[in-house]
Each structure stands twice: as C-alpha cells, then as structure tokens.
Design an enzyme around this catalytic site. Structure first.
Site, PDB file in Angstrom:
ATOM      1  N   LYS A 265       0.847  -1.191   0.000  1.00 38.19           N
ATOM      2  CA  LYS A 265       0.000   0.000   0.000  1.00 38.19           C
ATOM      3  C   LYS A 265       0.885   1.245   0.000  1.00 38.19           C
ATOM      4  CE  LYS A 265      -3.914  -1.781   2.730  1.00 38.19           C
ATOM      5  NZ  LYS A 265      -4.970  -1.659   1.709  1.00 38.19           N
ATOM      6  N   ARG A 339      -9.922 -11.834   2.055  1.00 39.81           N
ATOM      7  CA  ARG A 339     -10.721 -12.919   1.462  1.00 39.81           C
ATOM      8  C   ARG A 339      -9.964 -14.242   1.485  1.00 39.81           C
ATOM      9  NH1 ARG A 339     -11.566  -9.608  -3.920  1.00 39.81           N
ATOM     10  NH2 ARG A 339     -11.513  -7.960  -2.346  1.00 39.81           N
TER      11      ARG A 339
HETATM   12  N1  BES Z   1      -7.907  -3.936   4.453  1.00 43.66           N
HETATM   13  C1  BES Z   1      -8.134  -3.538   3.120  1.00 43.66           C
HETATM   14  C2  BES Z   1      -9.462  -2.818   2.924  1.00 43.66           C
HETATM   15  C3  BES Z   1      -9.581  -1.477   3.580  1.00 43.66           C
HETATM   16  C4  BES Z   1      -9.209  -0.328   2.928  1.00 43.66           C
HETATM   17  C5  BES Z   1     -10.178  -1.359   4.821  1.00 43.66           C
HETATM   18  C6  BES Z   1      -9.373   0.895   3.526  1.00 43.66           C
HETATM   19  C7  BES Z   1     -10.349  -0.135   5.414  1.00 43.66           C
HETATM   20  C8  BES Z   1      -9.953   0.995   4.757  1.00 43.66           C
HETATM   21  C9  BES Z   1      -8.144  -4.760   2.202  1.00 43.66           C
HETATM   22  O1  BES Z   1      -7.329  -5.814   2.581  1.00 43.66           O
HETATM   23  C10 BES Z   1      -7.670  -4.295   0.854  1.00 43.66           C
HETATM   24  O2  BES Z   1      -6.586  -3.810   0.760  1.00 43.66           O
HETATM   25  N2  BES Z   1      -8.527  -4.446  -0.147  1.00 43.66           N
HETATM   26  C11 BES Z   1      -8.222  -4.031  -1.465  1.00 43.66           C
HETATM   27  C12 BES Z   1      -8.872  -5.005  -2.401  1.00 43.66           C
HETATM   28  C13 BES Z   1      -8.447  -4.866  -3.830  1.00 43.66           C
HETATM   29  C14 BES Z   1      -6.954  -5.156  -3.991  1.00 43.66           C
HETATM   30  C15 BES Z   1      -9.266  -5.820  -4.675  1.00 43.66           C
HETATM   31  C16 BES Z   1      -8.768  -2.628  -1.659  1.00 43.66           C
HETATM   32  O3  BES Z   1      -9.777  -2.270  -1.070  1.00 43.66           O
HETATM   33  O4  BES Z   1      -8.142  -1.861  -2.390  1.00 43.66           O
HETATM   34 ZN    ZN Z   2      -5.323  -5.555   1.941  1.00 46.36          ZN
END
Ligand code: BES
Ligand code: ZN
Ligand code: ZN
Length: 483
Positions: A265, A339
């Site tokens: 990230k 997931r």
């Molecule tokens: N933990 C994150 C989701 C998240 C983002 C929670 C912001 C709270 C605030 C999750 O693991 C994630 O990174 N999801 C990705 C999924 C994508 C790669 C399909 C996302 O939301 O970008």
């Molecule tokens: Zn994530």
C-alpha cells in the site's frame, strides 16, 4: 439524584414547547419554556441550552438537549442526544442525571429508549488513554456520576434491565474499540489468543501454524508467509444453559496489520491499517458479552489471525493457494488478503453445520466509496437472515445497506490457472466482488457478509465516539443474538 447540587438533563422535541413533564408545577414549567424560547433554543438535533433556575428547582442546572422533530425520531437520535449531553458536561459537571423522554409513538418502548439513552452516555465516555501520560489534563474528566432518574419506584424498577443491557452493550463496544486502537505490533496472534483465553464462559480452541498446515488452511498460511510472526486460528464456542434451538457462527477478519504485502500500500493508505482486525475484535467482544447477557443461542466465533507483510518469503503475485475446502486461488494482488484468510475461516465454519453464519470484515476500501462511513455493506444468500440483522442494526444505530451478489459478475473471478483469482479482472464493484469471492467458500449455510471497511473506523469522531475505532457492528450482533 439529590436536587440542588446536580445537573438534570431534559430531552426536548423540536416541534413542541418545553416542559419538564411534571417535574415542576405548571407555572414554573411555563416560565422555563419562555426562558428557553428567549434563548432561541429550538431543540434541533445536537442543540443544547443550560439553564440555572432561580430557586435551584428541580436542580441547580438544567441541561436542555434537542432531539429534533418528533416524527423523525429514531432510537439513535436519543443515543446521540445523550452523548451530546455527556460531551457538554464532561469537564463542567460533577454529575449528570437524565430524564427519559416520553415515547413519541407506540412503535417505541420506554425500555428500549432507556437503553439507547444509557448507551449514549456510556459510549460517549469511551477514551483510549493507555498510551498517554497519566496527568494529561485534556483527558481527565470531572463528570463522575451519571444516571437516569425515574418518576417513581415502578419506573425505577423497569429501568434496571435496560440499563444493565446498555452497560453490557457499551462495554462490549468499548472492548472492540480498545482492541482495534491498540498499536499493531502489540496485538500479535499471541496477544489475541490471551485475550480470548481470558473470556469466561466460552470454550477456546487455538490452532497454531503446524496444525493449520495439517488442516489445509492455505489461505491463512499464504498471507502469513510475508511475516516473521506465525498466524493462528481461533474457534470460540459459547454454549447456553439447556439445549439451544439455534447454532450460529460469526467469522471475523483478523489481519493485525495490512501493509498490502508485496502489493504494498502507499504510505497514506497504511496509516490506519491496524484496524484491519476490526472484524476479529467485534467477534471477540460479542463472545465476551454473551455469557453476561445469558443469550439462548449457541454461538461460534471463527477468527483467523495474521499480519500481512512483504517479507522475503512473502506470497508473490502469481502464487496459487489452496483453501480449507480444497478450492485453489491465484493470488494476483497480495493486498486482497482478507478474502484469503476468510476463505479458510468460512469453509471451516460451514463444516460445523451451523444454522447461520455472519462474517465481519474490513474487506474493501470500495465499501467506503459505495455506502460511506455510516453504513455497513451487506451481502447474503439468505434474505431472511439479513432482514433480522438489519432490524437489529436499526435499534443499535448501526446502519446496514444491502448490495447484490449478481451471478453475471462471477466471470470476473475466473483464473487461467486456479479455481479462482483473488482480485476481479476489472476494477468495478469491488465490494460486491469481495462478497462474491467469499460466497465461493460458503455452502448451503444461510450466510451474511458484512463489509465494515467504512464503518469500523472514524477519522473525524462524533459525540458517540472519539476518532479511531468505532466498535461497529458489536451492538447490532448482540441485539440480533439476544432476540
Ligand atoms: N484492508 C483492506 C481494505 C480497507 C481499505 C479497509 C481501507 C479499510 C480501509 C483490504 O485488505 C484491501 O486492501 N482491499 C483491497 C482489495 C483490492 C486489492 C481488490 C482494496 O480495497 O483496495
Ligand atoms: Zn489488503
Ligand atoms: Zn485488509
């Protein structure tokens, strides 16, 4: 409540002139009403007015708090008004006594109004101070005593149960907030296991790395590979006295910090990622409250615990993992890790043959885009189960909004090398596709997926909750399990 030295709060309707509802004789009542009018107090939501009646009758200070219009009333309006009363008084009053407003219509019961009011006071008093200097003045409260005042012994008796319920609900919410607010390096799987083991009245089974390998929990193991700290999986069981009519499961995403893994990230996107175990925290907090509430259902908690880090042996885009139910997953983005661990948790949960299963996960940033920070996105294979949860969430003041699981989108999760890919081919409908991925690991069990990515955390804060973890959807789940 002893009168003179105290503060007495009255909750007021926007479309009705002020009355103490019998606390004062009509003449004094009218005089106060005129006073409020002169001060232009309109009883809008969030509006407050402090009055100092000349003869300190019925108290030294009266705090009027607006509830907004009667016909727009919700239990949460009262919860928020109570929280506003607390915020007004926390550094000024030694005590705060609240009077219960009359139910605005027959759809609201005095007991649930008392519960909402008491919850508002308790939730508002939450602070996370363990990492601050003890003397930090900003966080020392003057307000030490709060309560509801009843008009007589009969009402007092009827308020006891709702106040007790409010206390348990608020405590559980506070527990979840605490655990989410704890810095990420301090809440490793070992710490979370010790939290679970401290819960009384609940059986805790812990599966360590070697057992996860034997069981075939490839999702959890795959995510944990990037971290030097080993993962764990918790199975908690609450059994009520007697034989339960229903057995329900709660699965909570427990990513103790989400760096994104090798699909790292950006720095700003990582700031709040200690909250990525908010689902796990909610499940633990609920299980801890169940024995206190004497819930009649059997409830199972399923909690996969791991960090998502980009270590030297981390899962790489292109790697294939095999989940507990035998399905294989091509990992194309290591940041879609929730997931992967829930694939194991949900298929393990389904093997327990439960009557219902709810997963709670900070799964997709897209949930915040789709439904915002005041609503949890829900998806289901069983409208009946979701209906029950939604009704509970209305009472709890934690909104739920349903999104569909359209089979047409299934295409987007097909992989060339495995049964599934972990991220959809295009970038549409991220929250829905997160739900559709999870659905692949649920059998016939009635199931609801709650994506709390938007609701588990508040950067702004509110009267009911300081900035940080919100404790959502603990009260919804408790309300649901209780009825
Ligand atoms: N933990 C994150 C989701 C998240 C983002 C929670 C912001 C709270 C605030 C999750 O693991 C994630 O990174 N999801 C990705 C999924 C994508 C790669 C399909 C996302 O939301 O970008
Ligand atoms: Zn994530
Ligand atoms: Zn995550």
């Amino acid at each position: 409540f002893k009168g003179e030295k105290e503060t007495l709060a009255f909750f007021c309707w926007q479309d009705q002139s002020f009355t103490t509802d019998g606390w004062l004789e009509p003449r004094k009542d009218r005089a106060l009403g005129d006073w409020a009018k002169r001060e232009a107090f309109a009883a809008k939501k969030g509006e407050t007015l402090l009055l100092y009646p000349q003869d300190s009758e019925p108290a030294q200070r009266l705090l009027l708090v607006g509830l907004g219009p009667k016909k727009e009333f919700t239990l949460n309006a009262l919860r928020e008004a109570a929280a506003t009363a607390f915020q007004t008084g926390k550094k000024r009053f030694f005590s705060l006594w609240a009077t219960l407003p009359d139910a605005p219509s027959s759809t609201f019961h005095p007991e649930e109004m008392a519960q909402a009011l008491a919850e508002g006071l308790w939730l508002a008093s939450y602070q996370f101070t363990s990492y601050r200097k003890a003397s930090s003045e900003e966080h020392s409260l003057i307000l030490k005593k709060m309560g509801l005042v009843a008009t007589g012994p009969q009402e007092a008796k009827s308020l006891e149960a709702p106040i007790r319920k409010a206390q348990i609900f608020a405590e559980a919410t506070g527990n979840a907030r605490d655990w989410v607010n704890i810095p990420p390096s301090e809440k490793n799987p070992g710490f979370m296991i010790s939290l679970a083991r401290k819960i009384s009245g609940v059986t805790v089974r812990v599966f360590h790395e070697s057992q996860l390998r034997k069981m075939g929990m490839g999702g959890i193991l795959g995510v944990a590979r990037g971290s030097t700290i080993a993962p764990a999986f918790l199975h908690l069981i609450y059994k009520p006295k007697g034989s339960p009519k229903k057995r329900l499961g709660l699965a909570g995403k427990g990513v103790l910090f989400d760096s994104g893994g090798l699909s790292l990230k950006p720095a700003a996107g990582m700031e709040d990622m200690k909250m990525d175990m908010a689902g796990a925290a909610a499940v633990l907090a609920v299980l801890k409250a169940l024995p206190k509430l004497g819930v009649h259902k059997e409830v199972h908690g399923f909690i996969p615990l791991t960090y998502n880090m980009p270590g030297g042996d981390a899962t790489k885009p292109g790697d294939v993992l095999k989940a507990f139910n035998g399905k294989t997953i091509e990992v194309l983005n290591t940041d879609a890790e929730g997931r992967l661990i829930l694939a194991d948790a949900l298929s393990f949960a389904c093997a327990q043959k439960l009557d219902g299963l709810v997963d709670i996960a900070t799964l997709t940033g897209a949930a915040l885009v789709a439904v915002g920070h005041l609503m949890t996105a829900a998806m289901t294979n069983n409208p009946e189960l979701l209906k029950g949860l939604t009704a509970a969430s209305e009472k709890a003041g934690e909104k739920i909004w349903e999104l569909p699981l359209p089979p047409e989108y299934r295409e987007s999760l097909k992989s060339h090398v495995a049964d599934l890919r972990n991220v959809p081919k295009n970038h549409e409908a991220g929250t829905i596709l997160g739900g559709m991925f999870l659905q692949e690991f649920v059998d016939q069990t009635p199931w609801v997926h709650l994506d709390i990515a938007g609701t588990a955390w508040t950067s702004e804060g509110s009267a009911l909750c300081p900035p940080g973890a919100t404790g959502a959807p603990v009260r919804t789940l408790l309300e649901y399990l209780l009825h």
